[in-house]
Write a protein that holds these residues in place. Sequence first.
Motif, PDB file in Angstrom:
ATOM      1  N   UNK A  97     -12.004   5.060  11.398  1.00  0.00           N
ATOM      2  CA  UNK A  97     -13.379   3.795  11.482  1.00  0.00           C
ATOM      3  C   UNK A  97     -12.705   3.286   9.846  1.00  0.00           C
ATOM      4  N   UNK A  98     -11.758   3.931   9.033  1.00  0.00           N
ATOM      5  CA  UNK A  98     -11.544   3.588   7.663  1.00  0.00           C
ATOM      6  C   UNK A  98     -10.131   4.199   7.660  1.00  0.00           C
ATOM      7  N   UNK A  99      -8.987   3.561   7.169  1.00  0.00           N
ATOM      8  CA  UNK A  99      -7.872   3.642   6.733  1.00  0.00           C
ATOM      9  C   UNK A  99      -7.177   2.926   5.432  1.00  0.00           C
ATOM     10  N   UNK A 100      -7.010   4.456   4.870  1.00  0.00           N
ATOM     11  CA  UNK A 100      -6.348   3.888   3.543  1.00  0.00           C
ATOM     12  C   UNK A 100      -4.765   3.542   3.581  1.00  0.00           C
ATOM     13  N   UNK A 101      -4.338   2.727   2.976  1.00  0.00           N
ATOM     14  CA  UNK A 101      -2.617   2.365   2.703  1.00  0.00           C
ATOM     15  C   UNK A 101      -2.456   2.685   0.890  1.00  0.00           C
ATOM     16  N   UNK A 102      -1.676   3.447   0.368  1.00  0.00           N
ATOM     17  CA  UNK A 102      -1.305   3.271  -0.683  1.00  0.00           C
ATOM     18  C   UNK A 102       0.132   2.884  -1.300  1.00  0.00           C
ATOM     19  N   UNK A 103       0.586   2.228  -2.232  1.00  0.00           N
ATOM     20  CA  UNK A 103       1.266   1.278  -2.645  1.00  0.00           C
ATOM     21  C   UNK A 103       2.448   2.751  -3.220  1.00  0.00           C
ATOM     22  N   UNK A 104       4.299   2.076  -3.819  1.00  0.00           N
ATOM     23  CA  UNK A 104       4.444   2.871  -4.101  1.00  0.00           C
ATOM     24  C   UNK A 104       4.317   2.980  -5.245  1.00  0.00           C
ATOM     25  N   UNK A 105       4.102   5.238  -5.659  1.00  0.00           N
ATOM     26  CA  UNK A 105       3.587   5.324  -7.120  1.00  0.00           C
ATOM     27  C   UNK A 105       4.123   5.794  -8.258  1.00  0.00           C
ATOM     28  N   UNK A 106       3.405   5.324  -9.567  1.00  0.00           N
ATOM     29  CA  UNK A 106       4.266   5.174 -10.695  1.00  0.00           C
ATOM     30  C   UNK A 106       5.147   4.248 -11.225  1.00  0.00           C
ATOM     31  N   UNK A 107       5.032   2.702 -10.046  1.00  0.00           N
ATOM     32  CA  UNK A 107       5.463   1.350 -10.627  1.00  0.00           C
ATOM     33  C   UNK A 107       4.364   1.100 -11.781  1.00  0.00           C
ATOM     34  N   UNK A 108       5.287   0.193 -11.728  1.00  0.00           N
ATOM     35  CA  UNK A 108       4.930  -0.951 -13.512  1.00  0.00           C
ATOM     36  C   UNK A 108       3.789  -1.063 -12.706  1.00  0.00           C
TER      37      UNK A 108
END
Length: 395
Positions: A371-382
């Motif tokens: 029911x809850x789906x997380x997406x994280x973007x490119x880590x360490x970017x500015x």
Amino acid sequence: MGAGRSVVNHPLRGATAVVGIGQTPMYKRGTSPDPEMKLCLRAIAEACADAGLSTADIDGFVSYGADKNDPPKLAPALGVRELRFSALNWTHGGGIPGALGLAAAAIVTGQAEVVVVYRAIAESAGQRLRVAVAQDDTAAQYLVNGIDGPAQICAMRAQRLIEAGGVPRETLRAMALASYFHAQRNPHAVAFDKPLDVATYEASRWISEPFHLFDCSRESDAAVAVVLVSAERARDLAQPPAYLLSAPTGATAGGAGLEESHTPYGSANFAGVARRLWAESGYRPEDVDVVQVYENMTGMGVAALIDHGFCTPETAGEVLTFDNLIAPGGGLPVNTSGGNLAEGFIHGMSLVTEAVRQIRGTSCNQVPGAGLSLMTGGPGDPLVSSALFATEDRR
């Protein structure tokens, strides 16, 4: 799963939804039969068809990471009646979820009604991705110190996470093994029918310590697109809506454009974004059912999970195990289509489509009752960003 969300009154919370997804096949870098623009158009057309919309209905475009397929060229090719909004989110892979947030803001403020978020890459029509998105002022600083690739940059940060943070190196291996495990059930993945075991992982060549070959993503030629509309309009379309609860973008004072001087050095720079994500959505890490984490290299994916509160450096070895990271039985299923490592790397955009599939219940590695789906973007970017999607009953 936790006790549920607290009451939140945020103007973007659940006000929009992803209603269409489109994705071309993943081709080995430089081998696409079509140029980049055609791949992009194919993905957008597929996303519209998936939603039950015409490409003529699109009135907004958002991308990130120096995508060269600009809306004034896309609009006439798609038969768009009127282009009302377009934007490009700053930074590289860190900007994906933030691009969704831009699209949502445009819809909520009445600037557009049907917004497509997209990313397309085909090396034959351009450059290597790491060259295309390089910032000239920082590239020279790395090159004069003998650093000429993202793997080396990420390796320094991951080594600090291991040596100073106390995070076991085995957590990197667990993430790689989980990605390849999931790819065996995804016939569209580049690593489909190419299983990975501990012995093969450990025997693979070093790329940049602590990264073995299988810790690193592989660039692909492909295009991915998703379509967002208002929550009200989403209810009448063809697919179950994946409601966008939060998609903040930003950087803390210790991150931003400080290159290798950011603090804490072993982090993925998500501290501020994660804090806002949980505050805006009203949920906590323990409420999330499945995560699509951007792992250009496994160490940065591990750091992103720590930054979002799924574990601490001290507990990472207990939480980030192979058994806990796989669907359907793991407590923290990660990268259920294979992720950047094993499905294919389109600057992370395919993680968005998999996050949506989990909400729809159509993933090849479906997490029961997600029911809850997380997406994280490119880590360490500015600048980094994250997005949390929900079903109707978790909205």
